[in-house]
Design a protein around this motif. Structure first.
Motif, mmCIF file in Angstrom:
data_model
loop_
_atom_site.group_PDB
_atom_site.id
_atom_site.type_symbol
_atom_site.label_atom_id
_atom_site.label_comp_id
_atom_site.label_asym_id
_atom_site.label_seq_id
_atom_site.Cartn_x
_atom_site.Cartn_y
_atom_site.Cartn_z
ATOM 1 N N UNK A 132 0.812 -1.213 0.000
ATOM 2 C CA UNK A 132 0.000 0.000 0.000
ATOM 3 C C UNK A 132 0.844 1.261 0.000
ATOM 4 N N UNK A 133 2.104 1.146 0.436
ATOM 5 C CA UNK A 133 3.024 2.272 0.424
ATOM 6 C C UNK A 133 4.055 2.170 -0.697
ATOM 7 N N UNK A 134 3.763 1.350 -1.712
ATOM 8 C CA UNK A 134 4.560 1.336 -2.931
ATOM 9 C C UNK A 134 5.751 0.412 -2.943
ATOM 10 N N UNK A 342 -3.842 2.304 11.391
ATOM 11 C CA UNK A 342 -3.027 1.296 10.712
ATOM 12 C C UNK A 342 -2.178 0.421 11.630
ATOM 13 N N UNK A 343 -2.074 0.736 12.909
ATOM 14 C CA UNK A 343 -1.234 -0.047 13.814
ATOM 15 C C UNK A 343 -2.096 -1.020 14.612
ATOM 16 N N UNK A 344 -1.793 -2.313 14.475
ATOM 17 C CA UNK A 344 -2.527 -3.335 15.202
ATOM 18 C C UNK A 344 -2.386 -3.138 16.712
ATOM 19 N N UNK A 506 -2.688 -3.453 -8.480
ATOM 20 C CA UNK A 506 -3.377 -3.470 -7.184
ATOM 21 C C UNK A 506 -3.872 -2.073 -6.861
ATOM 22 N N UNK A 507 -5.105 -2.004 -6.393
ATOM 23 C CA UNK A 507 -5.693 -0.755 -5.926
ATOM 24 C C UNK A 507 -5.110 -0.477 -4.532
ATOM 25 N N UNK A 508 -4.176 0.474 -4.447
ATOM 26 C CA UNK A 508 -3.508 0.742 -3.174
ATOM 27 C C UNK A 508 -4.473 1.311 -2.141
ATOM 28 N N UNK A 509 -5.488 2.025 -2.611
ATOM 29 C CA UNK A 509 -6.499 2.552 -1.683
ATOM 30 C C UNK A 509 -7.239 1.399 -1.016
ATOM 31 N N UNK A 510 -7.591 0.392 -1.795
ATOM 32 C CA UNK A 510 -8.286 -0.769 -1.236
ATOM 33 C C UNK A 510 -7.382 -1.558 -0.293
ATOM 34 N N UNK A 511 -6.100 -1.656 -0.622
ATOM 35 C CA UNK A 511 -5.166 -2.323 0.282
ATOM 36 C C UNK A 511 -5.167 -1.638 1.648
ATOM 37 N N UNK A 512 -5.191 -0.311 1.633
ATOM 38 C CA UNK A 512 -5.192 0.420 2.898
ATOM 39 C C UNK A 512 -6.511 0.203 3.655
ATOM 40 N N UNK A 514 -8.207 -2.550 3.533
ATOM 41 C CA UNK A 514 -8.069 -3.897 4.100
ATOM 42 C C UNK A 514 -7.303 -3.849 5.422
ATOM 43 N N UNK A 515 -6.258 -3.041 5.456
ATOM 44 C CA UNK A 515 -5.445 -2.930 6.676
ATOM 45 C C UNK A 515 -6.260 -2.306 7.808
ATOM 46 N N UNK A 516 -7.014 -1.285 7.485
ATOM 47 C CA UNK A 516 -7.862 -0.657 8.509
ATOM 48 C C UNK A 516 -8.832 -1.677 9.112
#
Length: 522
Positions: A132-134, A342-344, A506-512, A514-516
């Motif tokens: 997600x951060x490239x 973003x931090x578990x 990959x849609x990086x916005x969607x990856x983020x 998913x992480x949320x």
């Protein structure tokens, strides 16, 4: 000690295994809705290209990708003038409209760890943070245990999982199937290297070894086309500093250990306080910074001679400044805006100061300590910039998941720190792409296969709508707050839009997103 992991930031090995794999889960299979492609003929239209070589941005350009390879980069116009369709590449099976957007090579992280399980039991979490951060390639040093890493490396290479490409480095003597016992002699080091090469290990990460063992392992690694990188741990540095290691043929120095010791002015061993205990992490990490004024100064004969000898040995510096950033401003790193979403919780618990978790040493972090670290960074940065200006290679890594340093976000922080050191953003991006790729492929005796935008190379790319040369902050997954003069309100801009690995978009916005969800549900 319950969580005293021993693979980075100044630790020696206290156990025979770096990671417990009992709970570190491999990534789930990639779902049908995760990533599109690769395509027979994908054309990215109208992008401004930052190619990774240090060349200035150029565009608009159309980039043609067939399968997982870049086949053409065609300049199709000039800024602020409508593009004529005549002369543009045709025949796309898929197009991406990137007019006005910026396209860069996928970033390469040379200092990556996936585990351990107590921080994040699911490897999907760091993988998606990186993507997600490239970051499309990681060099695990190590990522995790040998067999686990080899399995994930193969699954990533075949794109069965959503994960960066994995380059597998391991520590001397590591391997659950290694039957040769501890590695304490040159002969045993050579034996382990031969075993590791047969397992598919691509390089060695060194920590704390006698000089003869280190030299034997480096030589054996190069005979097997394997790379080498050292974190010259403090118990080792009295015998082997960065210059000694470079003379032995070491390829890459990670962190700063051994660098200042190669420039000592009035001492040969750091003059530790009488009460110092290496196993007390606050002792260790606070005292590091107090070296800043114990060395030959910038521009001195010794300073310049060290740069020259590093250059003669083609030495690469991989500083990971972001890994220690809390040392100079604890409040900033602890309250970074990405932690909330973003931090578990399990990772946050690991960060929380205590005497057992590695890097969680802020028991009594004072203004004295932060001042020393700020001075340390000034000297460290000046050496990195001078080395770069002399022609040396300085790469970008995060060494994340310790000291409030989050996977992916820490990598972009490292880019900002290099700009603070004096690097132009184009030089920063070159360190993150071309120079990092060279660090991977040169030991193999091969030309790079990714790392710049060039026909014939793998299609590892990122697309961002904002200009990263104007502001590296737009690369963060959280983007950047900027005033919209039309509405009079602050708005989030930036954040990588697409991450392309092996021609898969990959849609990086969607990856983020998913992480949320992972963070919310844990």
């Amino acid at each position: 000690m319950k969580y005293l992991l021993t693979f980075c930031l100044g630790l020696i090995f206290l156990s025979s295994s770096v990671f417990s794999q009992v709970k570190l889960n491999p990534a789930p299979d990639r779902r049908a809705d995760e990533g599109e492609g690769p395509y027979d003929r994908l054309i990215i239209r109208g992008a401004i290209v930052i190619d990774g070589t240090g060349a200035p941005p150029a565009g608009p350009a159309d980039i043609v990708i067939e399968g997982n390879k870049i086949v053409e980069i065609r300049q199709v116009g000039v800024p602020n003038v409508p593009i004529e369709d005549q002369g543009r590449p045709q025949g796309a099976t898929k197009e991406i409209d990137a007019h006005g957007s910026y396209i860069l090579p996928g970033f390469i992280n040379l200092h990556a760890h996936v585990g351990g399980a107590e921080k994040s039991p699911n490897s999907e979490y760091p993988y998606k943070l990186w993507m997600a951060n490239g970051i499309t390639t990681i060099r695990g040093v190590p990522a995790a245990n040998v067999a686990w890493t080899q399995s994930e490396k193969k699954r990533s290479a075949s794109n069965e999982i959503v994960a960066p490409r994995i380059v597998a480095f391991h520590t001397l003597g590591q391997g659950e199937d290694w039957k040769g016992g501890p590695v304490y002699t040159p002969e045993k080091a050579q034996e382990w290297v031969q075993w590791a090469a047969a397992q598919g290990v691509e390089g060695i990460k060194f920590f704390n070894h006698d000089p003869a063992v280190l030299k034997a392992a480096i030589d054996a690694a190069h005979e097997n086309n394997m790379g080498t990188v050292a974190h010259i741990a403090q118990p080792m540095v009295a015998q082997t500093n960065a210059l000694d290691a470079a003379r032995m043929g070491l390829d890459v120095l990670t962190h700063y250990y051994g660098l200042f010791e190669a420039l000592y002015k009035d001492e040969d061993v750091q003059h530790w306080p009488a009460e110092f205990n290496y196993n007390d992490e606050q002792h260790r990490f606070s005292q590091v910074a107090y070296q800043w004024d114990k060395i030959h100064p910038r521009g001195s004969e010794r300073w310049n001679a060290l740069i020259e000898e590093f250059l003669e040995n083609d030495f690469i510096l991989d500083p990971t400044m972001t890994a220690y950033l809390a040392g100079r401003d604890l409040m900033r790193e602890r309250n970074a805006e990405w932690h909330k979403e973003y931090t578990l919780p399990s990772l946050w618990d690991f960060y929380t100061p205590n005497r057992e978790n590695h890097g969680s040493y802020f028991y009594n972090w004072t203004s004295w300590d932060e001042t020393a670290w700020r001075n340390f960074y000034k000297v460290w940065m000046s050496f990195l910039n001078d080395y770069k200006n002399a022609g040396g290679r300085v790469t970008v890594s995060d060494d994340a998941s310790f000291i409030y340093n989050l996977w992916g976000f820490g990598y972009i922080e490292e880019m900002e720190l290099l700009q603070e050191a004096g690097f132009h953003p184009l030089e920063v991006i070159r360190g993150a792409t071309l120079h990092a790729a060279q660090a991977i492929f040169e030991p193999k005796g091969k030309p790079i296969e990714f790392g710049v935008i060039r026909p014939g190379l793998l299609a590892d790319l990122i697309i961002v709508d904002e200009n990263p040369i104007e502001n590296l902050k737009v690369l963060y997954g959280t983007g950047f707050l900027k005033l919209n003069d039309e509405t009079g309100k602050m708005e989030r801009v930036g954040g990588i839009k697409y991450t392309i690995k092996d021609g898969i978009v990959y849609d990086a916005v969607q990856l983020r997103e998913d992480i949320k969800e992972m963070v919310k549900n844990n």
